[in-house]
Write an enzyme that holds these catalytic residues in place. Sequence first.
Site, PDB file in Angstrom:
ATOM      1  N   GLU A  34       1.817  -5.228   7.516  1.00 45.85           N
ATOM      2  CA  GLU A  34       3.074  -5.630   6.963  1.00 45.85           C
ATOM      3  C   GLU A  34       2.646  -6.477   5.371  1.00 45.85           C
ATOM      4  OE1 GLU A  34       5.677  -4.089   7.390  1.00 45.85           O
ATOM      5  OE2 GLU A  34       5.321  -3.491   9.597  1.00 45.85           O
ATOM      6  N   HIS A  35       3.336  -6.391   4.515  1.00 44.02           N
ATOM      7  CA  HIS A  35       3.383  -6.896   3.264  1.00 44.02           C
ATOM      8  C   HIS A  35       1.945  -6.639   2.577  1.00 44.02           C
ATOM      9  CE1 HIS A  35       7.277  -8.749   3.280  1.00 44.02           C
ATOM     10  NE2 HIS A  35       7.287  -8.737   4.497  1.00 44.02           N
ATOM     11  N   ASP A  37       1.143  -3.342   1.468  1.00 42.91           N
ATOM     12  CA  ASP A  37       1.151  -2.267   0.571  1.00 42.91           C
ATOM     13  C   ASP A  37       1.213  -2.687  -1.066  1.00 42.91           C
ATOM     14  OD1 ASP A  37       3.849  -3.041   1.164  1.00 42.91           O
ATOM     15  OD2 ASP A  37       4.670  -0.991   1.120  1.00 42.91           O
ATOM     16  N   GLY A 120      19.632  -0.743   8.741  1.00 46.09           N
ATOM     17  CA  GLY A 120      19.185  -2.155   8.778  1.00 46.09           C
ATOM     18  C   GLY A 120      18.276  -2.456   9.817  1.00 46.09           C
ATOM     19  N   SER A 124      13.075   1.796   7.215  1.00 46.82           N
ATOM     20  CA  SER A 124      12.992   2.481   6.324  1.00 46.82           C
ATOM     21  C   SER A 124      14.188   3.564   5.875  1.00 46.82           C
ATOM     22  CB  SER A 124      11.700   2.757   5.797  1.00 46.82           C
ATOM     23  OG  SER A 124      11.695   3.157   4.463  1.00 46.82           O
ATOM     24  N   SER A 125      15.426   3.456   6.217  1.00 49.53           N
ATOM     25  CA  SER A 125      16.364   4.376   5.979  1.00 49.53           C
ATOM     26  C   SER A 125      16.551   4.597   4.569  1.00 49.53           C
ATOM     27  CB  SER A 125      17.737   3.872   6.682  1.00 49.53           C
ATOM     28  OG  SER A 125      18.032   2.667   5.936  1.00 49.53           O
ATOM     29  N   SER A 126      16.176   3.753   3.451  1.00 48.28           N
ATOM     30  CA  SER A 126      16.279   3.842   2.058  1.00 48.28           C
ATOM     31  C   SER A 126      15.217   4.814   1.652  1.00 48.28           C
ATOM     32  CB  SER A 126      16.293   2.740   1.455  1.00 48.28           C
ATOM     33  OG  SER A 126      14.977   1.978   1.390  1.00 48.28           O
ATOM     34  N   ASP A 169       6.439   2.986   2.473  1.00 45.47           N
ATOM     35  CA  ASP A 169       7.566   3.871   3.251  1.00 45.47           C
ATOM     36  C   ASP A 169       7.659   5.088   2.705  1.00 45.47           C
ATOM     37  OD1 ASP A 169       8.093   1.220   4.449  1.00 45.47           O
ATOM     38  OD2 ASP A 169       9.554   0.788   3.406  1.00 45.47           O
TER      39      ASP A 169
END
Length: 387
Positions: A34-35, A37, A120, A124-126, A169
């Site tokens: 995590e963090h 990328d 939320g 990674s829905s966005s 993502d």
Amino acid sequence: MAYDTADIARQYQNAYGIPELLLRSPARINLIGEHTDYNNGFVLPAAIDRDIYFAMGMRADGHWSLEAMDIGEKAELTSAPTLPNALWAQYFFAIREELSSRKLPVKGINCAFGGNIPRGAGISSSAALTCGFIYGLDQLHHWGLTRLDIARIAQAAEHRVGIKCGIMDQYAVLHGREQQAIQLDCRSLTHTYASVDTGDFRFVLFNSMVSHSLASTAYNDRREACESVVAAIRQQHPEVESVRDISPAQLEEQRHQLPAIDLQRVSFVMQENERVRTASQALQAGQLDRFGQLMFQSHEGLSKEYEVSCIELDFLVDFMRQFPEQVWGARMMGGGFGGCTLNLIHKDAIDSIDQKLAPAFEARFGMRPDRHVVQIRDGVSIIQPTK
């Protein structure tokens, strides 16, 4: 409410007629890393069986008519659009602006979409939204974009919305493969696949029920801290381009020159990159217990060093430590400040652990965490091709 392909196709047909294209765009999990990328490091994501479904077709007037079935809202973007109020519509606005900046000819589009990705939740829905829609546009316009092209455009659109995300993502959503994790080098944007055989264990998400909005959190601050350390070290070591290039000795040189908190952030990223490498090796060797230990270590660093966890996420991970035989790993996942934990749990223990966790979590926080048992699946794919 969850929607499937038939629901989306039916809604589109009621509004616009027969869709020219049906496709699915998945959420993703990140097994570890995590963090890292946006620091040009290493990550180990995978696409999963939670999707946004799109029904799409062309229209003659150049407008984009959009319907978000999950929230029951519609939006229309004209050829000279103004920024919509709804956040979900702002992603489409950003996509249109980004495509225009790249001189890609955009025609009118009708689109209805919805699915079963919990919003939320940090899966990674966005990225599923932006990558799926751009992929559909490419199919309808015949631009000939590669999946990497689409990932870059989707990432740039997120930046326009205000989230300075890395490309993990988008890459995972587009390049996912069933029962394979993606070993991604975020600098070269090349990858290999690692087979994921969890045997009798399953990946289980527990939702903290804290909905995060990365654009309004300290996410961007973490990125800026890392960039400031890299810039300082480059003055003496011009070969350093990102955190992955920093050696422990170079970081130590800055011990009395830069804010301690910024150095702490960078130290975490350096350690997390090593965890990704070690975790990939453990997966390939079938060492699930070792992989799970690295998950716990990752969470500890994210919570205490990078400080992107929250009390709900910490509670969920700490709760799992009392089941060492049934739970081999747990950590927060995603940008942080809410969302889900990722857990590696024996299939026969999932229900019993959930039955203990839910009331304990509710007693502390006043709500019960959602549970999602997920499987690794393919990335963005067409369900029904264009005419």
